[in-house]
Design a protein around this motif. Structure first.
Motif, PDB file in Angstrom:
ATOM      1  N   SER A 146       0.816  -1.219   0.000  1.00  0.00           N
ATOM      2  CA  SER A 146       0.000   0.000   0.000  1.00  0.00           C
ATOM      3  C   SER A 146       0.848   1.266   0.000  1.00  0.00           C
ATOM      4  N   SER A 147       2.044   1.214   0.596  1.00  0.00           N
ATOM      5  CA  SER A 147       2.823   2.446   0.596  1.00  0.00           C
ATOM      6  C   SER A 147       4.207   2.329  -0.031  1.00  0.00           C
ATOM      7  N   VAL A 148       4.684   1.101  -0.264  1.00  0.00           N
ATOM      8  CA  VAL A 148       6.024   0.947  -0.828  1.00  0.00           C
ATOM      9  C   VAL A 148       6.011  -0.039  -1.999  1.00  0.00           C
ATOM     10  N   ALA A 149       6.824   0.247  -3.018  1.00  0.00           N
ATOM     11  CA  ALA A 149       6.988  -0.682  -4.137  1.00  0.00           C
ATOM     12  C   ALA A 149       8.427  -1.195  -4.127  1.00  0.00           C
ATOM     13  N   PHE A 150       8.591  -2.504  -4.278  1.00  0.00           N
ATOM     14  CA  PHE A 150       9.918  -3.128  -4.255  1.00  0.00           C
ATOM     15  C   PHE A 150      10.314  -3.547  -5.671  1.00  0.00           C
ATOM     16  N   THR A 151      11.507  -3.184  -6.065  1.00  0.00           N
ATOM     17  CA  THR A 151      11.943  -3.506  -7.429  1.00  0.00           C
ATOM     18  C   THR A 151      13.339  -4.132  -7.425  1.00  0.00           C
ATOM     19  N   ARG A 152      13.649  -4.799  -8.522  1.00  0.00           N
ATOM     20  CA  ARG A 152      15.020  -5.287  -8.742  1.00  0.00           C
ATOM     21  C   ARG A 152      15.316  -5.128 -10.226  1.00  0.00           C
ATOM     22  N   ALA A 153      16.602  -5.019 -10.540  1.00  0.00           N
ATOM     23  CA  ALA A 153      16.966  -4.784 -11.942  1.00  0.00           C
ATOM     24  C   ALA A 153      18.329  -5.381 -12.261  1.00  0.00           C
ATOM     25  N   ILE A 154      18.509  -5.659 -13.546  1.00  0.00           N
ATOM     26  CA  ILE A 154      19.797  -6.145 -14.046  1.00  0.00           C
ATOM     27  C   ILE A 154      20.156  -5.292 -15.260  1.00  0.00           C
ATOM     28  N   ALA A 155      21.415  -4.842 -15.302  1.00  0.00           N
ATOM     29  CA  ALA A 155      21.898  -4.124 -16.493  1.00  0.00           C
ATOM     30  C   ALA A 155      22.869  -5.043 -17.218  1.00  0.00           C
ATOM     31  N   TYR A 156      22.746  -5.092 -18.558  1.00  0.00           N
ATOM     32  CA  TYR A 156      23.598  -5.998 -19.330  1.00  0.00           C
ATOM     33  C   TYR A 156      23.813  -5.443 -20.719  1.00  0.00           C
ATOM     34  N   GLN A 157      24.713  -6.078 -21.476  1.00  0.00           N
ATOM     35  CA  GLN A 157      24.946  -5.657 -22.862  1.00  0.00           C
ATOM     36  C   GLN A 157      24.572  -6.765 -23.839  1.00  0.00           C
ATOM     37  N   ASP A 158      25.363  -7.843 -23.888  1.00  0.00           N
ATOM     38  CA  ASP A 158      25.079  -8.898 -24.863  1.00  0.00           C
ATOM     39  C   ASP A 158      24.009  -9.853 -24.372  1.00  0.00           C
ATOM     40  N   SER A 159      24.115 -10.227 -23.108  1.00  0.00           N
ATOM     41  CA  SER A 159      23.197 -11.226 -22.585  1.00  0.00           C
ATOM     42  C   SER A 159      22.886 -10.908 -21.130  1.00  0.00           C
ATOM     43  N   ILE A 160      21.648 -11.151 -20.748  1.00  0.00           N
ATOM     44  CA  ILE A 160      21.241 -10.887 -19.360  1.00  0.00           C
ATOM     45  C   ILE A 160      21.970 -11.833 -18.404  1.00  0.00           C
ATOM     46  N   ASP A 161      22.528 -12.913 -18.958  1.00  0.00           N
ATOM     47  CA  ASP A 161      23.285 -13.856 -18.130  1.00  0.00           C
ATOM     48  C   ASP A 161      24.707 -13.368 -17.851  1.00  0.00           C
ATOM     49  N   GLU A 162      25.086 -12.276 -18.511  1.00  0.00           N
ATOM     50  CA  GLU A 162      26.397 -11.686 -18.218  1.00  0.00           C
ATOM     51  C   GLU A 162      26.168 -10.250 -17.765  1.00  0.00           C
ATOM     52  N   PRO A 163      25.647 -10.088 -16.544  1.00  0.00           N
ATOM     53  CA  PRO A 163      25.259  -8.745 -16.109  1.00  0.00           C
ATOM     54  C   PRO A 163      26.437  -7.812 -15.860  1.00  0.00           C
ATOM     55  N   ILE A 164      26.194  -6.529 -16.119  1.00  0.00           N
ATOM     56  CA  ILE A 164      27.143  -5.478 -15.771  1.00  0.00           C
ATOM     57  C   ILE A 164      26.871  -5.041 -14.338  1.00  0.00           C
ATOM     58  N   ALA A 165      25.588  -4.941 -14.025  1.00  0.00           N
ATOM     59  CA  ALA A 165      25.201  -4.485 -12.698  1.00  0.00           C
ATOM     60  C   ALA A 165      23.883  -5.111 -12.282  1.00  0.00           C
ATOM     61  N   HIS A 166      23.722  -5.192 -10.985  1.00  0.00           N
ATOM     62  CA  HIS A 166      22.536  -5.786 -10.393  1.00  0.00           C
ATOM     63  C   HIS A 166      22.043  -4.793  -9.358  1.00  0.00           C
ATOM     64  N   ALA A 167      20.746  -4.573  -9.254  1.00  0.00           N
ATOM     65  CA  ALA A 167      20.277  -3.542  -8.328  1.00  0.00           C
ATOM     66  C   ALA A 167      18.970  -3.919  -7.660  1.00  0.00           C
ATOM     67  N   VAL A 168      18.776  -3.387  -6.465  1.00  0.00           N
ATOM     68  CA  VAL A 168      17.477  -3.447  -5.801  1.00  0.00           C
ATOM     69  C   VAL A 168      17.115  -2.031  -5.383  1.00  0.00           C
ATOM     70  N   GLY A 169      15.842  -1.703  -5.500  1.00  0.00           N
ATOM     71  CA  GLY A 169      15.415  -0.357  -5.121  1.00  0.00           C
ATOM     72  C   GLY A 169      14.012  -0.372  -4.563  1.00  0.00           C
ATOM     73  N   THR A 170      13.753   0.528  -3.630  1.00  0.00           N
ATOM     74  CA  THR A 170      12.385   0.674  -3.133  1.00  0.00           C
ATOM     75  C   THR A 170      11.880   2.064  -3.486  1.00  0.00           C
ATOM     76  N   PHE A 171      10.593   2.141  -3.718  1.00  0.00           N
ATOM     77  CA  PHE A 171       9.960   3.391  -4.131  1.00  0.00           C
ATOM     78  C   PHE A 171       8.776   3.662  -3.215  1.00  0.00           C
ATOM     79  N   MET A 172       8.592   4.938  -2.906  1.00  0.00           N
ATOM     80  CA  MET A 172       7.507   5.355  -2.017  1.00  0.00           C
ATOM     81  C   MET A 172       6.282   5.623  -2.876  1.00  0.00           C
ATOM     82  N   ARG A 173       5.132   5.134  -2.451  1.00  0.00           N
ATOM     83  CA  ARG A 173       3.921   5.459  -3.210  1.00  0.00           C
ATOM     84  C   ARG A 173       3.340   6.768  -2.695  1.00  0.00           C
ATOM     85  N   ILE A 174       2.978   7.639  -3.612  1.00  0.00           N
ATOM     86  CA  ILE A 174       2.366   8.905  -3.212  1.00  0.00           C
ATOM     87  C   ILE A 174       0.997   9.023  -3.864  1.00  0.00           C
TER      88      ILE A 174
END
Lengths: 170, 158
Positions: free
Chosen positions: A119-147
């Protein structure tokens, strides 16, 4: 394989959202796919965003911007589909782990999902890559506030929703 | 032995001596020279001033850096990039680095919206080991005590 964008009906609204953000226009970010489950955004290579002039590798901050945008867009899409409401959620926190440097002269892709929407927070995750998602450059988790949806300006709402038909909830 | 017929390696640019750039910036007490070597810092338009042992980084208000157009507010990613670049410069100056430190992880907490105005950052090197450094970065706008974001990062140094 090129996936038909009709298959991901939120691609257009996600594109309009990203194009509303000046920094994203400047970076040339383009939405490749968007659904209530995921968002895929492309960052083209440019000399302007180099962070390591000795190698031509782009700055980590650009990857952070790409990931923050992709996660934020995933939240917009998830809320749009679940509540039929347009909300812009500010980032609460974001952690990015850099696995390896991005290869110069190549685009970077970020794939994000909003894996939990409370109800008030959204949870996300992400992967950054170039050729293949199996060879990630970066991996991230982030939370967002709902307004509240009222916090979204009318101009912004118009720019995003335009004459888009109402999103149906199955 | 170098084979001149071999196609040259693409990226590597030997003309840039990082240690030399850092040394010169310290001698001149002009760190814009250091920032000028990094295209991304020009892209977001950041600058830096040194007061003795303290360095304060500045990100002037710039239309291209806006994310949320409603408020309007600076894109969170730009704030993160600015803070990351600040930490890199802080490390380079206080370590007299031979190479640009490589980011390993970056964790940022956003405390307030970064409004469309000048933004400042300061860094604290919490621990510097042989291979890894831990840096804390604080970011504010009008009031140094009202942070808009705080971050911590690890860098590989050698």
């Amino acid at each position: 394989m090129k996936i038909n964008s009709d298959f991901f009906p939120l691609t257009e609204v996600a594109t309009r959202f990203v194009n509303q953000l000046a920094q994203c226009r400047r970076l040339g970010l383009s939405v490749q796919e968007a659904s209530e489950h995921h968002v895929l955004i492309k960052l083209p290579y440019s000399q302007d965003i180099i962070g390591y002039p000795d190698t031509g590798v782009i700055h980590g901050g650009v990857i952070t911007t790409l990931i923050d945008t992709t996660c934020g867009t995933a939240v917009v899409c998830a809320i749009l589909k679940k509540y039929q409401s347009l909300e812009i959620s500010p980032t609460l926190d974001l952690r990015v782990d850099y696995m390896k440097p991005a290869e110069p002269n190549k685009a970077v892709y970020a794939f994000a999902e909003c894996y939990r929407l409370s109800s008030s927070v959204a949870f996300t995750r992400a992967i950054a890559y170039q050729d293949s998602i199996d060879e990630p450059i970066a991996h991230a988790v982030g939370t967002f506030m709902r307004i509240s949806p009222e916090m979204v300006g009318e101009d912004f709402r118009q720019a995003l929703m335009g004459n888009l038909p109402e999103v149906k909830n199955d | 032995m170098t084979d001149i017929n071999k196609p040259s390696e693409p990226a590597e640019c030997p003309s840039l001596d990082v240690q030399d750039v850092v040394k010169r910036a310290i001698e001149l007490n002009d760190y814009s020279y250091l920032l000028a070597q990094v295209p991304y810092s020009q892209f977001i338009g950041m600058s830096v001033a040194r007061f003795g042992d303290e360095m304060v980084f500045k990100l002037p208000a710039k239309d291209d850096n806006i994310g949320n157009p409603v408020l309007p507010a600076i894109h969170g990613g730009v704030i993160a990039g600015f803070m990351e670049m600040s930490a890199i410069v802080q490390l380079m100056v206080f370590m007299q680095a031979k190479k640009v430190p490589k980011i390993v992880d970056f964790s940022i907490d956003y405390l307030r919206a970064g409004l469309h105005q000048d933004t400042f950052a300061e860094c604290k090197i919490t621990r510097q080991g042989r291979r890894v450094a831990n840096v804390n970065i604080n970011c504010w706008q009008n009031n140094r005590k009202q942070l808009i974001a705080t971050a911590r990062a690890h860098f590989l140094i050698d």
